[in-house]
Enzyme design. Structure first.
Site, PDB file in Angstrom:
ATOM      1  N   THR A 195       0.939 -52.597 -69.973  1.00 25.55           N
ATOM      2  CA  THR A 195      -0.147 -51.575 -70.341  1.00 25.55           C
ATOM      3  C   THR A 195       0.511 -50.376 -70.897  1.00 25.55           C
ATOM      4  O   THR A 195       1.954 -50.066 -70.507  1.00 25.55           O
ATOM      5  CB  THR A 195      -0.592 -50.971 -68.999  1.00 25.55           C
ATOM      6  OG1 THR A 195      -1.586 -51.876 -68.251  1.00 25.55           O
ATOM      7  CG2 THR A 195      -1.542 -49.745 -69.202  1.00 25.55           C
TER       8      THR A 195
ATOM      9  N   GLN B  54      -3.946 -60.890 -70.759  1.00 24.34           N
ATOM     10  CA  GLN B  54      -3.834 -60.748 -69.066  1.00 24.34           C
ATOM     11  C   GLN B  54      -5.436 -60.112 -68.818  1.00 24.34           C
ATOM     12  O   GLN B  54      -5.528 -58.855 -69.141  1.00 24.34           O
ATOM     13  CB  GLN B  54      -2.712 -59.836 -68.794  1.00 24.34           C
ATOM     14  CG  GLN B  54      -2.944 -59.796 -67.158  1.00 24.34           C
ATOM     15  CD  GLN B  54      -1.787 -58.872 -66.655  1.00 24.34           C
ATOM     16  OE1 GLN B  54      -1.734 -57.667 -66.859  1.00 24.34           O
ATOM     17  NE2 GLN B  54      -0.874 -59.336 -65.583  1.00 24.34           N
TER      18      GLN B  54
ATOM     19  N   HIS C 195      -4.884 -61.351 -63.679  1.00 27.99           N
ATOM     20  CA  HIS C 195      -4.059 -60.451 -62.960  1.00 27.99           C
ATOM     21  C   HIS C 195      -4.330 -60.584 -61.598  1.00 27.99           C
ATOM     22  O   HIS C 195      -4.932 -60.071 -61.143  1.00 27.99           O
ATOM     23  CB  HIS C 195      -4.104 -59.158 -63.475  1.00 27.99           C
ATOM     24  CG  HIS C 195      -2.803 -58.231 -63.262  1.00 27.99           C
ATOM     25  ND1 HIS C 195      -2.073 -58.597 -62.138  1.00 27.99           N
ATOM     26  CD2 HIS C 195      -2.535 -57.098 -63.731  1.00 27.99           C
ATOM     27  CE1 HIS C 195      -1.127 -57.567 -62.445  1.00 27.99           C
ATOM     28  NE2 HIS C 195      -1.257 -56.499 -63.021  1.00 27.99           N
TER      29      HIS C 195
ATOM     30  N   ASN D  16       0.250 -56.803 -58.247  1.00 21.44           N
ATOM     31  CA  ASN D  16       0.094 -55.487 -58.342  1.00 21.44           C
ATOM     32  C   ASN D  16      -0.910 -54.598 -57.739  1.00 21.44           C
ATOM     33  O   ASN D  16      -1.105 -53.460 -58.312  1.00 21.44           O
ATOM     34  CB  ASN D  16       0.511 -54.996 -59.788  1.00 21.44           C
ATOM     35  CG  ASN D  16       1.803 -55.657 -60.420  1.00 21.44           C
ATOM     36  OD1 ASN D  16       2.596 -56.357 -59.505  1.00 21.44           O
ATOM     37  ND2 ASN D  16       2.084 -55.695 -61.529  1.00 21.44           N
TER      38      ASN D  16
ATOM     39  N   ARG E   3      -0.979 -64.516 -62.370  1.00 26.33           N
ATOM     40  CA  ARG E   3       0.383 -63.633 -61.957  1.00 26.33           C
ATOM     41  C   ARG E   3       0.186 -63.133 -60.569  1.00 26.33           C
ATOM     42  O   ARG E   3      -1.074 -62.717 -60.190  1.00 26.33           O
ATOM     43  CB  ARG E   3       0.261 -62.486 -62.861  1.00 26.33           C
ATOM     44  CG  ARG E   3       1.796 -61.598 -62.712  1.00 26.33           C
ATOM     45  CD  ARG E   3       1.925 -60.731 -63.906  1.00 26.33           C
ATOM     46  NE  ARG E   3       3.141 -60.751 -64.398  1.00 26.33           N
ATOM     47  CZ  ARG E   3       3.742 -59.690 -64.543  1.00 26.33           C
ATOM     48  NH1 ARG E   3       3.434 -58.461 -64.266  1.00 26.33           N
ATOM     49  NH2 ARG E   3       5.257 -59.493 -64.986  1.00 26.33           N
TER      50      ARG E   3
ATOM     51  N   ASN F   8       0.414 -49.906 -55.701  1.00 18.83           N
ATOM     52  CA  ASN F   8      -1.058 -49.392 -55.511  1.00 18.83           C
ATOM     53  C   ASN F   8      -1.439 -49.842 -54.188  1.00 18.83           C
ATOM     54  O   ASN F   8      -2.512 -50.110 -53.887  1.00 18.83           O
ATOM     55  CB  ASN F   8      -1.886 -50.408 -56.416  1.00 18.83           C
ATOM     56  CG  ASN F   8      -1.971 -49.829 -57.694  1.00 18.83           C
ATOM     57  OD1 ASN F   8      -1.778 -48.658 -58.126  1.00 18.83           O
ATOM     58  ND2 ASN F   8      -2.004 -50.805 -58.597  1.00 18.83           N
TER      59      ASN F   8
ATOM     60  N   GLY G 197       9.960 -57.466 -69.361  1.00 23.67           N
ATOM     61  CA  GLY G 197       9.030 -56.635 -69.734  1.00 23.67           C
ATOM     62  C   GLY G 197       9.725 -55.464 -70.193  1.00 23.67           C
ATOM     63  O   GLY G 197       9.949 -55.385 -71.502  1.00 23.67           O
TER      64      GLY G 197
END
Ligand SMILES: Cc1cc2nc3c(=O)[nH]c(=O)nc-3n(C[C@H](O)[C@H](O)[C@H](O)COP(=O)(O)O)c2cc1C
Length: 361
Positions: free
Chosen positions: A26, A98, A175, A178, A227, A235, A317
């Site tokens: 992001t 994604q 996704h 996370n 993923r 989170n 990343g």
């Protein structure tokens, strides 16, 4: 040595010229939630990757919880993405989108009029999230999804996947990591349901599997990946005693759908306690498609893990943020430039398209 890392490999219907994948990140440059020319430039500069996975992209208005993240649910957004895929393909690259439905991780100030903050259960995530209007705000309590809401959300992933293919993407990554919507269903901290979408391992994996099944039916299983981040705490999630069994069951179910890839995030690189290596090994054995590794890699560690058979590809990343020519640098053994966290999510070119290409650190 980067011989394996820089050798070609098959991922679904694609043959990647190298095993270096750009991890989804992001970057919050999509003003008005529409992809733009600046984003096309950013991605095209990184087309040397074997595969680019875009930043998290909202499949629907309900799934768009952060400011300035892009969507793929309107004609305008789809047309914006066409510029991105054309720019990457013109440079000889490959790119998948994604799909990130943020679920309970959002704020009304970040969302479009009429959108709803939905989640498996009406349990707010601890902590705060950024809004451009009022700065950091507590996570609100989400609305518990009804059967109809769940069916609607699955349909939104399908519609977004169809739009992705129409926009020129080479495939879709769901996704499931996370702490976003799919992960919120997997995890007992966010999923307190007593119906067929919660409770047992089979019930908690149902949403992930149904989304994957529906998307695979729409665009072909060989263009779909997912993923995952087992044992992640990001989170406000938490591991439970059934977690390893849950992921094993999930990967077996996904394997039977014949999807192209699983993208495994080592949450140890994100500050959580590292899952046991035996779990990663068991998951890799349960899934026969391509296995992408991610989390804290440099060239040497990537080569070592590929040589050991731990995975087929490695996603980088932060190194891709600050080293647009990452593949050339890995090939030359050139030093990597560090990324500046101050500009990860700020609008504009700074810290986005102004990292120099070439081998200089
Ligand atoms: C700025 C930034 C944004 C990120 N956004 C996403 C995202 O949208 N989707 C996702 O799955 N992971 C996201 N991540 C996690 C990365 O994909 C990756 O898992 C993490 O950075 C660890 O890999 P690395 O050590 O190679 O950077 C983000 C990470 C960073 C640094």
């Amino acid at each position: 040595m980067t011989d394996i890392l820089l050798s070609p490999g098959k991922l679904g219907r694609l043959t990647l010229p190298n095993r270096v994948v750009m991890a989804p990140m992001t970057r919050s440059r999509a003003i008005g939630n529409v992809p733009n020319d600046l984003m096309a430039r950013y991605y095209a500069e990184r087309a040397g990757a074997g595969l680019i996975i875009t930043e998290g992209v909202a499949p629907s208005a309900d799934g768009l919880g952060y400011p300035r993240i892009p969507g793929i649910f309107t004609d305008e957004q789809q047309a914006g993405w066409r510029k991105v895929t054309d720019a990457v393909h013109a440079k000889g690259g490959r790119i998948v989108v994604q799909l990130m439905h943020t679920g309970r991780i959002g704020h009304p100030d970040n969302m479009l009029p009429g959108a709803r903050l939905v989640a498996p259960s009406a349990v707010a995530a601890a902590g705060q999230m950024w809004t451009d209007q009022k700065g950091l705000q507590d996570h609100p309590v989400p609305v518990e999804m009804t059967e109809a809401d769940i069916a609607k959300a699955i349909g939104e992933y399908v519609d977004a996947s169809r739009r992705a293919i129409a926009a020129g993407f080479d495939g879709v990554e769901l996704h499931g990591a996370n702490g976003y919507l799919i992960d919120q269903f997997l995890n007992t901290k966010s999923n307190r349901r007593a119906d067929r979408w919660g409770g047992s391992v089979e019930n908690r994996t149902r949403f992930a599997v149904e989304v994957a099944k529906a998307v695979a039916a729409a665009i072909g299983p060989d263009r779909v990946g997912i993923r995952i981040s087992p044992h992640g705490v990001y989170n406000d999630l938490a591991p439970d005693a059934e977690m390893d069994a849950l992921y094993l069951a999930l990967l077996r179910a996904l394997d039977s759908l014949g999807i192209a890839f699983v993208h495994f995030v080592n949450v140890g690189a994100m500050g959580a306690p590292e899952p046991k290596p035996a779990l990663r090994k068991a998951l890799r054995e349960a899934f026969h498609g391509a296995f992408i590794l991610n989390g804290g890699y440099d060239g040497a560690k990537a080569e070592a893990d590929l040589a050991a058979g731990a995975g087929d590809f490695v996603a980088f990343g932060k190194p891709f943020i600050s080293n647009p020519d990452l593949v050339a640098k890995l090939k030359a053994g050139a030093p990597l430039r560090p990324a500046d966290p101050e500009t990860f999510f700020t609008p504009g070119e700074r810290g986005y398209t102004d990292y120099p290409a070439g081998l200089a650190a």
